[in-house]
Design an enzyme around this catalytic site. Structure first.
Site, mmCIF file in Angstrom:
data_model
loop_
_atom_site.group_PDB
_atom_site.id
_atom_site.type_symbol
_atom_site.label_atom_id
_atom_site.label_comp_id
_atom_site.label_asym_id
_atom_site.label_seq_id
_atom_site.Cartn_x
_atom_site.Cartn_y
_atom_site.Cartn_z
ATOM 1 N N CYS A 116 -23.296 -3.192 -7.840
ATOM 2 C CA CYS A 116 -23.083 -3.386 -9.289
ATOM 3 C C CYS A 116 -24.172 -4.241 -9.920
ATOM 4 C CB CYS A 116 -21.719 -4.005 -9.531
ATOM 5 S SG CYS A 116 -20.391 -2.884 -9.049
ATOM 6 N N HIS A 256 -21.401 -7.707 -16.164
ATOM 7 C CA HIS A 256 -20.946 -6.503 -15.462
ATOM 8 C C HIS A 256 -19.450 -6.358 -15.721
ATOM 9 C CE1 HIS A 256 -20.082 -3.522 -12.554
ATOM 10 N NE2 HIS A 256 -19.453 -4.337 -11.722
ATOM 11 N N ASN A 286 -15.147 0.326 -14.475
ATOM 12 C CA ASN A 286 -16.346 -0.149 -13.776
ATOM 13 C C ASN A 286 -17.231 1.055 -13.444
ATOM 14 O OD1 ASN A 286 -18.232 -1.204 -12.043
ATOM 15 N ND2 ASN A 286 -16.767 -2.328 -10.772
HETATM 16 O O1 UT7 Z 1 -17.892 -4.291 -9.302
HETATM 17 C C1 UT7 Z 1 -17.974 -4.660 -7.952
HETATM 18 C C2 UT7 Z 1 -17.256 -5.904 -7.738
HETATM 19 N N1 UT7 Z 1 -15.841 -5.671 -7.766
HETATM 20 C C3 UT7 Z 1 -15.054 -6.536 -8.371
HETATM 21 O O2 UT7 Z 1 -15.528 -7.481 -8.969
HETATM 22 C C4 UT7 Z 1 -13.574 -6.379 -8.218
HETATM 23 C C5 UT7 Z 1 -12.957 -7.688 -7.832
HETATM 24 N N2 UT7 Z 1 -11.533 -7.631 -7.562
HETATM 25 C C6 UT7 Z 1 -10.613 -7.418 -8.536
HETATM 26 O O3 UT7 Z 1 -10.963 -7.193 -9.682
HETATM 27 C C7 UT7 Z 1 -9.160 -7.553 -8.199
HETATM 28 O O4 UT7 Z 1 -9.031 -8.151 -6.939
HETATM 29 C C8 UT7 Z 1 -8.388 -6.206 -8.194
HETATM 30 C C9 UT7 Z 1 -8.278 -5.705 -9.626
HETATM 31 C C10 UT7 Z 1 -9.109 -5.196 -7.333
HETATM 32 C C11 UT7 Z 1 -6.970 -6.444 -7.675
HETATM 33 O O5 UT7 Z 1 -6.305 -7.436 -8.449
HETATM 34 P P1 UT7 Z 1 -5.538 -8.612 -7.730
HETATM 35 O O6 UT7 Z 1 -4.940 -9.427 -8.793
HETATM 36 O O7 UT7 Z 1 -6.503 -9.293 -6.807
HETATM 37 O O8 UT7 Z 1 -4.413 -7.862 -6.954
HETATM 38 P P2 UT7 Z 1 -4.083 -7.896 -5.399
HETATM 39 O O9 UT7 Z 1 -5.085 -7.103 -4.650
HETATM 40 O O10 UT7 Z 1 -3.847 -9.311 -4.989
HETATM 41 O O11 UT7 Z 1 -2.705 -7.141 -5.383
HETATM 42 C C12 UT7 Z 1 -1.526 -7.707 -5.947
HETATM 43 C C13 UT7 Z 1 -0.409 -6.722 -5.832
HETATM 44 C C14 UT7 Z 1 -0.262 -6.123 -4.438
HETATM 45 O O12 UT7 Z 1 1.085 -5.921 -4.174
HETATM 46 P P3 UT7 Z 1 1.886 -6.913 -3.228
HETATM 47 O O13 UT7 Z 1 1.184 -6.872 -1.915
HETATM 48 O O14 UT7 Z 1 1.794 -8.255 -3.901
HETATM 49 O O15 UT7 Z 1 3.257 -6.332 -3.216
HETATM 50 C C15 UT7 Z 1 -0.929 -4.787 -4.562
HETATM 51 O O16 UT7 Z 1 -0.456 -3.844 -3.649
HETATM 52 O O17 UT7 Z 1 -0.668 -5.623 -6.701
HETATM 53 C C16 UT7 Z 1 -0.579 -4.406 -5.959
HETATM 54 N N3 UT7 Z 1 -1.492 -3.451 -6.542
HETATM 55 C C17 UT7 Z 1 -1.132 -2.631 -7.538
HETATM 56 N N4 UT7 Z 1 0.018 -2.462 -8.208
HETATM 57 C C18 UT7 Z 1 0.052 -1.533 -9.179
HETATM 58 C C19 UT7 Z 1 -2.772 -3.228 -6.225
HETATM 59 N N5 UT7 Z 1 -3.285 -2.246 -6.999
HETATM 60 C C20 UT7 Z 1 -2.277 -1.874 -7.825
HETATM 61 C C21 UT7 Z 1 -2.179 -0.901 -8.837
HETATM 62 N N6 UT7 Z 1 -1.001 -0.788 -9.490
HETATM 63 N N7 UT7 Z 1 -3.222 -0.119 -9.198
#
Ligand code: UT7
Length: 332
Positions: A116, A256, A286
């Site tokens: 990115c 970004h 993204n």
């Molecule tokens: O561009 C390249 C660089 N990339 C980035 O900068 C991305 C960086 N990371 C992020 O933006 C975030 O970590 C994400 C958006 C990818 C995820 O957000 P998060 O707040 O870190 O969520 P998480 O991975 O901690 O997941 C929290 C919960 C989980 O459920 P449990 O285990 O707490 O029951 C996930 O399974 O949210 C769940 N979850 C979803 N729920 C509904 C993950 N994806 C989804 C979804 N819809 N699409």
């Protein structure tokens, strides 16, 4: 002798027509508009449909806009750099293909892969060719067809990405505008958190890699998030301090577009008002190398000559950086 600077003289961008919104995604995977909007800030993304269509097709449209706006002839271009993680093919370079499709015959061209941060790396690289006096008209493209590597059964990644391409024309000037400075970094320790497991020389494509869904984006979101927030802000604050730029002297931050929360945290650390931050993540998601130039395209009419602009990115590698621009022209 006065220093030669590299200045952006035109921008062009393209997003495909098809819009994949949160409602449609919620019918494909177990997700909701509410989760995506509050955790990431994306409402919809553009997806390139059509057999045989690839990253180069979007890049070509972006560059055509630049040619139309400026009257530049393809023969005048002497370097094309395409930042992408989704090249048309492993080889030849997508930049070669774009050049062929646009009849650019007097240039050399190559791809640059920095996740990115690709557009920042490419803009920095291009500016060195110009500052050295080696090139006069350089196309810097950020283009990605992320839908080609997104696993639409994985809700943790499929909601994040979209397709787009944007490009800038970079030219020499003796005026004190253009690319002023860049702070670019990478640290390969982060490679385990964001990658594609197969399809390279370590693990070529096989029945097994396909069965294991290893040709898609893998991301450990939490780790990437943590590093993105701190590193993007660190280099952006470092840039402001290095050039004695107070928050009120910065016209724009162009971050970004990976997650609204990362953008907000970066702006807060820099002390920048939200209305000075370019944000279009809601409409594109993204688009990897295309996010930053796409913002420049959409905000072009608001940019004034001499505006201090910081571009900031973080991505796979890990790679990250900030680049200070003084905008080169008033709205036409
Ligand atoms: O561009 C390249 C660089 N990339 C980035 O900068 C991305 C960086 N990371 C992020 O933006 C975030 O970590 C994400 C958006 C990818 C995820 O957000 P998060 O707040 O870190 O969520 P998480 O991975 O901690 O997941 C929290 C919960 C989980 O459920 P449990 O285990 O707490 O029951 C996930 O399974 O949210 C769940 N979850 C979803 N729920 C509904 C993950 N994806 C989804 C979804 N819809 N699409």
């Amino acid at each position: 002798m006065r220093k030669m600077n590299a200045v952006i003289t035109a921008v062009g961008g393209y997003a495909p027509d098809y819009i994949l919104d949160n409602h449609e995604l919620s019918q494909i995977v177990d997700t909701t508009d509410e989760w995506i909007m509050t955790r990431v800030g994306i409402r919809e993304r553009h997806i390139l449909k059509g057999e045989g269509k690839g990253t180069s097709d979007m890049a070509v449209e972006a560059v055509k806009q630049i040619f139309d706006k400026t009257g530049t002839h393809p023969d005048e271009i002497d370097l094309v750099i395409c930042a992408t993680v989704t090249p048309d093919h492993v080889f030849p370079a997508t930049a070669n293909i774009v050049s062929d499709k646009l009849n650019i015959r007097n240039a050399h061209s190559f791809d640059l892969n920095a996740g990115c941060s690709g557009f920042l790396y490419a803009l920095d690289t291009a500016s060195k060719f110009i500052e050295a006096g080696a090139k006069k008209k350089v196309l810097v493209i950020g283009a990605d067809k992320m839908s080609s590597i997104v696993d639409y059964t994985d809700r943790t990644t499929c909601v994040l990405f979209g397709d787009a391409a944007a490009a800038v024309l970079l030219e020499p000037t003796h005026e004190p505008v253009g690319v002023i400075d860049s702070i670019l970094r990478s640290d390969g320790f982060g490679r385990v958190y964001l990658n594609m497991k197969a399809g390279g020389s370590v693990k070529p494509a096989s029945h097994e890699t396909i069965d294991n869904r290893e040709h898609y984006i893998f991301q450990d979101g939490k780790h990437v998030f943590k590093h993105a927030v701190s590193r993007m802000a660190d280099v952006s604050v470092e840039m402001m301090n290095k050039h004695n730029i107070a928050p009120e002297e910065l016209a724009w931050l162009v971050p970004h577009q990976a997650n609204m929360r990362i953008i907000d945290a970066t702006a807060e650390r820099m002390g920048i008002d939200k209305n000075k931050v370019m944000v279009n993540i809601q409409r594109y998601g993204n688009t990897t190398a295309a996010t930053i130039p796409m913002c420049l395209v959409e905000w072009e009419k608001q940019l004034k000559k001499g505006d201090n602009i910081i571009l900031a990115a973080f991505g796979a590698g890990f790679t990250w950086g900030s680049l200070l621009l003084k905008w080169g022209y008033d709205p036409q």
